[in-house]
Design a protein around this motif. Structure first.
Motif, short mmCIF file in Angstrom:
data_model
loop_
_atom_site.label_atom_id
_atom_site.label_comp_id
_atom_site.label_asym_id
_atom_site.label_seq_id
_atom_site.Cartn_x
_atom_site.Cartn_y
_atom_site.Cartn_z
N ASP A 138 2.74 -3.48 -1.25
CA ASP A 138 0.96 -3.22 -1.78
C ASP A 138 0.25 -4.18 -0.59
O ASP A 138 0.10 -5.34 -0.87
CB ASP A 138 0.68 -3.41 -3.01
CG ASP A 138 -0.65 -3.12 -3.53
OD1 ASP A 138 -1.52 -3.02 -2.65
OD2 ASP A 138 -0.89 -2.66 -4.68
N THR A 185 -2.94 -5.98 -2.23
CA THR A 185 -2.97 -7.40 -3.19
C THR A 185 -1.89 -8.24 -2.32
O THR A 185 -1.49 -9.47 -2.94
CB THR A 185 -2.23 -6.74 -4.59
OG1 THR A 185 -0.88 -6.21 -4.49
CG2 THR A 185 -3.22 -6.09 -5.09
N GLU A 186 -0.93 -7.69 -1.33
CA GLU A 186 -0.05 -8.78 -0.72
C GLU A 186 0.97 -9.14 -1.60
O GLU A 186 1.60 -10.02 -1.90
CB GLU A 186 -0.55 -9.65 0.00
CG GLU A 186 -1.72 -9.74 1.23
CD GLU A 186 -2.18 -10.92 1.83
OE1 GLU A 186 -2.02 -11.76 1.03
OE2 GLU A 186 -2.69 -10.77 2.74
N GLU A 187 1.75 -8.01 -2.32
CA GLU A 187 2.54 -8.10 -3.22
C GLU A 187 3.89 -6.88 -3.02
O GLU A 187 3.29 -5.99 -2.36
CB GLU A 187 1.98 -7.87 -4.46
CG GLU A 187 1.16 -8.74 -5.27
CD GLU A 187 0.68 -8.33 -6.57
OE1 GLU A 187 0.58 -9.56 -7.44
OE2 GLU A 187 -0.05 -7.48 -6.88
N LEU A 188 4.75 -7.18 -3.51
CA LEU A 188 5.82 -6.24 -3.55
C LEU A 188 6.04 -5.78 -5.04
O LEU A 188 6.16 -6.56 -5.93
CB LEU A 188 7.24 -7.09 -3.06
CG LEU A 188 7.54 -7.20 -1.76
CD1 LEU A 188 8.70 -8.13 -1.44
CD2 LEU A 188 7.66 -5.76 -0.98
N SER A 189 6.19 -4.31 -4.84
CA SER A 189 6.30 -3.61 -6.25
C SER A 189 7.73 -3.19 -6.40
O SER A 189 8.00 -2.26 -5.59
CB SER A 189 5.14 -2.66 -6.50
OG SER A 189 5.41 -2.15 -7.67
N HIS A 241 7.22 -4.20 -11.95
CA HIS A 241 7.11 -5.77 -11.58
C HIS A 241 6.73 -5.96 -10.45
O HIS A 241 7.01 -5.19 -9.58
CB HIS A 241 8.34 -6.49 -12.28
CG HIS A 241 8.03 -8.00 -12.35
ND1 HIS A 241 7.19 -8.63 -13.22
CD2 HIS A 241 8.76 -8.62 -11.31
CE1 HIS A 241 7.47 -10.10 -12.76
NE2 HIS A 241 8.21 -9.98 -11.78
N ARG A 242 5.80 -7.07 -10.26
CA ARG A 242 5.28 -7.23 -9.09
C ARG A 242 5.55 -8.84 -8.62
O ARG A 242 5.66 -9.54 -9.52
CB ARG A 242 3.63 -7.00 -8.80
CG ARG A 242 3.48 -5.64 -8.57
CD ARG A 242 1.91 -5.52 -9.16
NE ARG A 242 1.72 -3.98 -8.60
CZ ARG A 242 0.93 -3.48 -7.51
NH1 ARG A 242 0.85 -4.47 -6.40
NH2 ARG A 242 0.65 -2.26 -7.37
N ILE A 243 5.68 -9.03 -7.45
CA ILE A 243 6.05 -10.32 -6.81
C ILE A 243 5.40 -10.63 -5.61
O ILE A 243 4.88 -9.58 -4.88
CB ILE A 243 7.60 -10.69 -6.61
CG1 ILE A 243 8.20 -9.78 -5.39
CG2 ILE A 243 8.39 -10.63 -7.82
CD1 ILE A 243 9.72 -10.31 -5.02
N PRO A 244 4.83 -11.79 -5.41
CA PRO A 244 4.00 -12.04 -4.26
C PRO A 244 4.79 -11.95 -3.09
O PRO A 244 5.96 -12.28 -2.72
CB PRO A 244 3.48 -13.49 -4.34
CG PRO A 244 3.57 -13.84 -5.69
CD PRO A 244 4.92 -13.06 -6.14
N LEU A 245 4.11 -11.43 -1.95
CA LEU A 245 5.11 -11.24 -0.60
C LEU A 245 5.33 -12.78 -0.24
O LEU A 245 4.53 -13.78 -0.11
CB LEU A 245 4.02 -10.85 0.63
CG LEU A 245 4.10 -9.29 0.84
CD1 LEU A 245 2.92 -8.91 1.85
CD2 LEU A 245 5.33 -8.87 1.05
N GLY A 259 11.18 -11.12 -0.76
CA GLY A 259 9.67 -11.43 -0.30
C GLY A 259 9.80 -12.25 1.33
O GLY A 259 9.03 -11.67 2.23
#
Length: 205
Positions: A82, A85-89, A104-108, A114
């Motif tokens: 994404d 938002t600079e995230e991985l979904s 669920h999302r985690i930060p890049l 990541g």
């Protein structure tokens, strides 16, 4: 018959049994690889024929399943970037936490997935506990145990769209470089499907 001759005859008999077993295993592997190639070929045709009614998530789910089957992994996921938002979904998940992990999302940059997304590099990690890039936050949150993994970026025209990761090879074996190569092939297929879907959506606007 002398002891020496009996010993030689026994060795030859045992060697023949071993070779027969190896031959059977090779035949089974050939059948499995042919099935995988056929499945990947079918998925490639589906990716190339994406139209406005195509459910891209269903296609990505099938692509991930083909990947896990091909390298005999127990669990795996496909995460998309994404950029806002600079995230991985987690958009597609297979295995023990499939129903809970989707969305669920985690930060890049967090964890190995990541890192792969940030650096656009593939990795094989035989033991995640010994890799400083590994983050246990997802494992702890979803009561999961990651032992080993292979993770590859999904790249199209130099742009990282996401990553595919396979976790915990069956029978507690280690992932290999051929597993990495196979997953990279599948990632290219996923990249083509995502890019094609984006193109179809833009043409409709």
């Amino acid at each position: 018959m002398s002891t020496e001759i009996r010993g030689t005859a026994h060795f030859i008999q045992q060697e023949n049994i071993r070779l027969q077993k190896e031959n059977e295993q090779l035949q089974q592997e050939i059948v499995r690889l042919r099935l995988i190639l056929r499945n990947l070929g079918n998925l490639n045709q589906m990716a190339l024929s994406i139209h406005p009614e195509t459910d891209i998530l269903v296609l990505l789910d099938q692509i991930l399943q083909a990947a896990l089957d091909s390298i005999q992994a127990e669990d795996g996921s496909l995460l998309l970037v994404d950029e806002e938002t600079e995230e991985l979904s987690f958009v597609v998940v297979h295995g023990a936490v499939r129903t809970r992990l989707v969305g669920h999302r985690i930060p890049l940059g967090m964890g190995i997935a990541g890192w792969v997304a940030q650096h656009a590099e593939s990795v094989v990690v035989p033991n995640v506990q010994s890799d400083p890039r590994f983050s246990s936050r997802v494992d702890q949150a979803f009561h999961f145990k990651t032992r080993s993994l292979v993770c590859v970026p999904i790249v199209f025209s130099g742009r990282v769209l996401g990553v595919i990761q396979a976790l915990n090879k069956s029978n507690r074996k280690e992932f290999t470089n051929p597993d990495l190569l196979m997953l990279n092939v599948v990632a290219q297929l996923a990249a083509a499907a995502i890019a094609r879907a984006e193109s179809v959506l833009l043409s409709e606007e």
